[in-house]
Design a protein around this motif. Sequence first.
Motif, mmCIF file in Angstrom:
data_model
loop_
_atom_site.group_PDB
_atom_site.id
_atom_site.type_symbol
_atom_site.label_atom_id
_atom_site.label_comp_id
_atom_site.label_asym_id
_atom_site.label_seq_id
_atom_site.Cartn_x
_atom_site.Cartn_y
_atom_site.Cartn_z
ATOM 1 N N LEU A 154 1.874 19.959 -12.454
ATOM 2 C CA LEU A 154 1.397 21.171 -11.799
ATOM 3 C C LEU A 154 0.224 20.861 -10.871
ATOM 4 O O LEU A 154 0.158 21.364 -9.743
ATOM 5 C CB LEU A 154 0.985 22.198 -12.851
ATOM 6 C CG LEU A 154 0.343 23.491 -12.328
ATOM 7 C CD1 LEU A 154 1.295 24.233 -11.398
ATOM 8 C CD2 LEU A 154 -0.075 24.388 -13.492
ATOM 9 N N HIS A 155 -0.696 20.019 -11.321
ATOM 10 C CA HIS A 155 -1.865 19.679 -10.512
ATOM 11 C C HIS A 155 -1.443 18.980 -9.224
ATOM 12 O O HIS A 155 -1.971 19.279 -8.128
ATOM 13 C CB HIS A 155 -2.817 18.804 -11.322
ATOM 14 C CG HIS A 155 -4.128 18.554 -10.646
ATOM 15 N ND1 HIS A 155 -4.371 17.406 -9.903
ATOM 16 C CD2 HIS A 155 -5.256 19.305 -10.571
ATOM 17 C CE1 HIS A 155 -5.601 17.462 -9.420
ATOM 18 N NE2 HIS A 155 -6.170 18.595 -9.815
ATOM 19 N N ALA A 156 -0.506 18.057 -9.325
ATOM 20 C CA ALA A 156 -0.029 17.353 -8.130
ATOM 21 C C ALA A 156 0.639 18.317 -7.158
ATOM 22 O O ALA A 156 0.452 18.232 -5.934
ATOM 23 C CB ALA A 156 0.946 16.248 -8.539
ATOM 24 N N LEU A 186 -7.123 27.687 -9.399
ATOM 25 C CA LEU A 186 -6.762 26.699 -10.420
ATOM 26 C C LEU A 186 -7.417 25.354 -10.150
ATOM 27 O O LEU A 186 -7.958 24.726 -11.064
ATOM 28 C CB LEU A 186 -5.241 26.546 -10.482
ATOM 29 C CG LEU A 186 -4.430 27.635 -11.198
ATOM 30 C CD1 LEU A 186 -2.979 27.198 -11.324
ATOM 31 C CD2 LEU A 186 -5.000 27.944 -12.568
ATOM 32 N N LEU A 187 -7.375 24.900 -8.903
ATOM 33 C CA LEU A 187 -7.950 23.594 -8.590
ATOM 34 C C LEU A 187 -9.463 23.589 -8.773
ATOM 35 O O LEU A 187 -10.042 22.592 -9.237
ATOM 36 C CB LEU A 187 -7.591 23.209 -7.156
ATOM 37 C CG LEU A 187 -6.108 22.921 -6.892
ATOM 38 C CD1 LEU A 187 -5.876 22.635 -5.415
ATOM 39 C CD2 LEU A 187 -5.620 21.760 -7.743
ATOM 40 N N ARG A 188 -10.116 24.682 -8.425
ATOM 41 C CA ARG A 188 -11.578 24.746 -8.505
ATOM 42 C C ARG A 188 -12.063 24.706 -9.954
ATOM 43 O O ARG A 188 -13.129 24.167 -10.251
ATOM 44 C CB ARG A 188 -12.063 26.017 -7.811
ATOM 45 C CG ARG A 188 -13.569 26.112 -7.670
ATOM 46 C CD ARG A 188 -13.957 27.198 -6.690
ATOM 47 N NE ARG A 188 -13.505 28.522 -7.100
ATOM 48 C CZ ARG A 188 -12.535 29.205 -6.516
ATOM 49 N NH1 ARG A 188 -11.866 28.692 -5.489
ATOM 50 N NH2 ARG A 188 -12.194 30.416 -6.950
ATOM 51 N N HIS A 189 -11.268 25.275 -10.872
ATOM 52 C CA HIS A 189 -11.677 25.328 -12.277
ATOM 53 C C HIS A 189 -10.771 24.469 -13.163
ATOM 54 O O HIS A 189 -10.664 24.738 -14.360
ATOM 55 C CB HIS A 189 -11.636 26.786 -12.761
ATOM 56 C CG HIS A 189 -12.470 27.721 -11.944
ATOM 57 N ND1 HIS A 189 -13.851 27.712 -11.952
ATOM 58 C CD2 HIS A 189 -12.108 28.699 -11.062
ATOM 59 C CE1 HIS A 189 -14.310 28.639 -11.134
ATOM 60 N NE2 HIS A 189 -13.277 29.249 -10.571
ATOM 61 N N HIS A 219 -10.961 21.475 -14.483
ATOM 62 C CA HIS A 219 -11.546 20.762 -15.632
ATOM 63 C C HIS A 219 -11.736 21.697 -16.830
ATOM 64 O O HIS A 219 -11.257 21.377 -17.940
ATOM 65 C CB HIS A 219 -12.867 20.108 -15.225
ATOM 66 C CG HIS A 219 -13.439 19.212 -16.283
ATOM 67 N ND1 HIS A 219 -12.925 17.967 -16.566
ATOM 68 C CD2 HIS A 219 -14.482 19.400 -17.135
ATOM 69 C CE1 HIS A 219 -13.622 17.415 -17.545
ATOM 70 N NE2 HIS A 219 -14.580 18.262 -17.909
ATOM 71 N N PRO A 220 -12.411 22.850 -16.707
ATOM 72 C CA PRO A 220 -12.532 23.730 -17.880
ATOM 73 C C PRO A 220 -11.218 24.404 -18.268
ATOM 74 O O PRO A 220 -11.039 24.770 -19.434
ATOM 75 C CB PRO A 220 -13.582 24.765 -17.453
ATOM 76 C CG PRO A 220 -13.565 24.736 -15.971
ATOM 77 C CD PRO A 220 -13.231 23.339 -15.580
ATOM 78 N N LEU A 221 -10.295 24.534 -17.329
ATOM 79 C CA LEU A 221 -9.006 25.127 -17.665
ATOM 80 C C LEU A 221 -8.163 24.218 -18.552
ATOM 81 O O LEU A 221 -7.266 24.700 -19.260
ATOM 82 C CB LEU A 221 -8.224 25.465 -16.394
ATOM 83 C CG LEU A 221 -8.658 26.713 -15.605
ATOM 84 C CD1 LEU A 221 -7.947 26.760 -14.261
ATOM 85 C CD2 LEU A 221 -8.380 27.990 -16.399
ATOM 86 N N THR A 222 -8.417 22.938 -18.520
ATOM 87 C CA THR A 222 -7.598 21.967 -19.258
ATOM 88 C C THR A 222 -8.374 21.314 -20.392
ATOM 89 O O THR A 222 -8.027 20.217 -20.828
ATOM 90 C CB THR A 222 -7.071 20.887 -18.306
ATOM 91 O OG1 THR A 222 -8.175 20.262 -17.621
ATOM 92 C CG2 THR A 222 -6.116 21.483 -17.284
ATOM 93 N N LEU A 223 -9.420 21.965 -20.895
ATOM 94 C CA LEU A 223 -10.164 21.388 -22.015
ATOM 95 C C LEU A 223 -9.277 21.218 -23.235
ATOM 96 O O LEU A 223 -9.507 20.325 -24.059
ATOM 97 C CB LEU A 223 -11.370 22.279 -22.345
ATOM 98 C CG LEU A 223 -12.302 21.755 -23.447
ATOM 99 C CD1 LEU A 223 -12.995 20.470 -23.008
ATOM 100 C CD2 LEU A 223 -13.329 22.811 -23.839
ATOM 101 N N PHE A 224 -8.251 22.061 -23.365
ATOM 102 C CA PHE A 224 -7.356 21.958 -24.524
ATOM 103 C C PHE A 224 -6.612 20.627 -24.570
ATOM 104 O O PHE A 224 -6.045 20.272 -25.607
ATOM 105 C CB PHE A 224 -6.360 23.124 -24.520
ATOM 106 C CG PHE A 224 -5.324 23.067 -23.429
ATOM 107 C CD1 PHE A 224 -4.090 22.503 -23.655
ATOM 108 C CD2 PHE A 224 -5.599 23.575 -22.164
ATOM 109 C CE1 PHE A 224 -3.131 22.445 -22.655
ATOM 110 C CE2 PHE A 224 -4.657 23.528 -21.161
ATOM 111 C CZ PHE A 224 -3.429 22.963 -21.397
ATOM 112 N N LEU A 225 -6.592 19.871 -23.458
ATOM 113 C CA LEU A 225 -5.953 18.556 -23.433
ATOM 114 C C LEU A 225 -6.912 17.448 -23.871
ATOM 115 O O LEU A 225 -6.488 16.305 -24.072
ATOM 116 C CB LEU A 225 -5.451 18.239 -22.022
ATOM 117 C CG LEU A 225 -4.366 19.163 -21.468
ATOM 118 C CD1 LEU A 225 -4.048 18.792 -20.034
ATOM 119 C CD2 LEU A 225 -3.107 19.118 -22.329
#
Length: 516
Positions: free
Chosen positions: A383-385, A409-412, A414-420
């Motif tokens: 998704l990020h790519a 999504l791109l701006r946030h 890092h905190p959006l993917t803390l669950f990883l």
Amino acid sequence: MRAARRRIDVNLEELDRVLDGAREAPLSESDHGKLKDTLHALAAMLVRQRNTEKTSEVVEKPEGSETGQQVDDNTPPPPGHGRNGAEAFGGARRVDIKHQKLSHGDRCPECGKGNVYGQKEPKVLVRIVGQAPLAATVYSLERLRCGACGQVFTAQEPEGVGPEKYDETAAAMIAQLKYGAGTPFYRLEQLESQLGIPLPAATQWEIVEEEAQVIKPARDELIRQAGQGTVVHNDDTGMRVLMLKRDPKDERTGVFTSGIVSVDQGRKIALYFTGGRHAGENLAEVLKQRSAELPSPIQMCDALSRNVPKLPAGVEILLANCLAHGRRQFVEVAENFPNECRYVLELLGQVYGHDAEARELGLTPDERLRLHQQRSRPVMDKLHAWLEAQLAEHKTEPNSGLGHAISYLLRHWHPLTLFLRKAAAPLDNNIVERSLKRAVLHRKNALFYRTLNGAQVGDLFMSLIHTCQLCGVNSFDYLVELQRHARELAACPAEWMPWNYRETLARSVLPYSAEL
């Protein structure tokens, strides 16, 4: 916010004239506009308003979708559909009825050969009756007067009547209706008056205000224990307080109700704070009670800066942002960009599917983290790519609705993917969004708090009631027991939390019990 529907005045006689004239000559420009506007207005009225953000409702799923899955038509309905069994009536009075003629071991009256034995499961009947939220009993105590000395003798009141006009159950029911079910005082006054039990709104307020002072130690202990949580969620919603005194130097004009949900080892605590402070400031006050030996908590909130607390030096939090908020950015523009939004929503749907699987399997936080790292990380990397390519390769206009959603999504990210990266980190902030519905219901029905003291009383009861709901506890019973054991509560509030007060009651020896 739902867009306002454009008003169009329709004259049926005029439309009939336009249609009749179209048989003989082409439509004029003005007549064409009238018919077009009328048809569009009719179509808008017939379209069903969407009340869910599910991917299947937001965008149409084409056949052979890359990330879509085949729908199982034989999927059983979700739980909660159908009749409730007797075990669902946890607050019902239980009555055991013995057989009128037979006992365990008696000879069978039918065949006369065997003996009858008790069955493991009795036959269960559920009978429901209606009653007023608050009922009253009038005791008429006979009085006798001596004709010689004038002494008056009054009948003894029945045992258990008590000296107070309003007992603990009345106070708990009023609080439950007002702050748990959103019934304003004046509405309850009208209902009780129709049922023959006059209960002025001012009297209701006096009852719950007095009760709040008695059970305040329980709320204070909830705040202390919430500060020790592994994960803390926070957000706020607007509120109105009519007589709110502010510091003359305070330039703020807004009033908010902040919701905080603290989670630790599966136990959830809900807190509410109403006033001029934002959710981040209220969370900072809660975290001041956090033990210094504990590791940094995970804070889940949306991306608004006012939700992030300003903590003293040396105190840190692990910030996680709500993935549902990021997803909603694409839901809102799905009508204009169906293919792109479908792609994003289906990828995020896979991640939520993995999280649901972790809950169904009862995985520990570390096991859940490994599951997301193995199965959700490739999805999020993909998704990020894709998001970066949309902007870098000029496939999406940055200033368009889709461009803004991608940038969010791109701006946030890092905190959006803390669950990883961190065990126990949640995907979204939905738990506190649901908690705030209780404050929104109060705002909708009662419109406002009169004073800040009234708001603090409401916050106290909402905190206790919603914490009981999160813990699966009968909040009415809990409020009653807190009042009945006010002295023990003041001495040791940690023993009177929603999740352990029943164990405290079950113990035979309680502090001060010999004096009561």
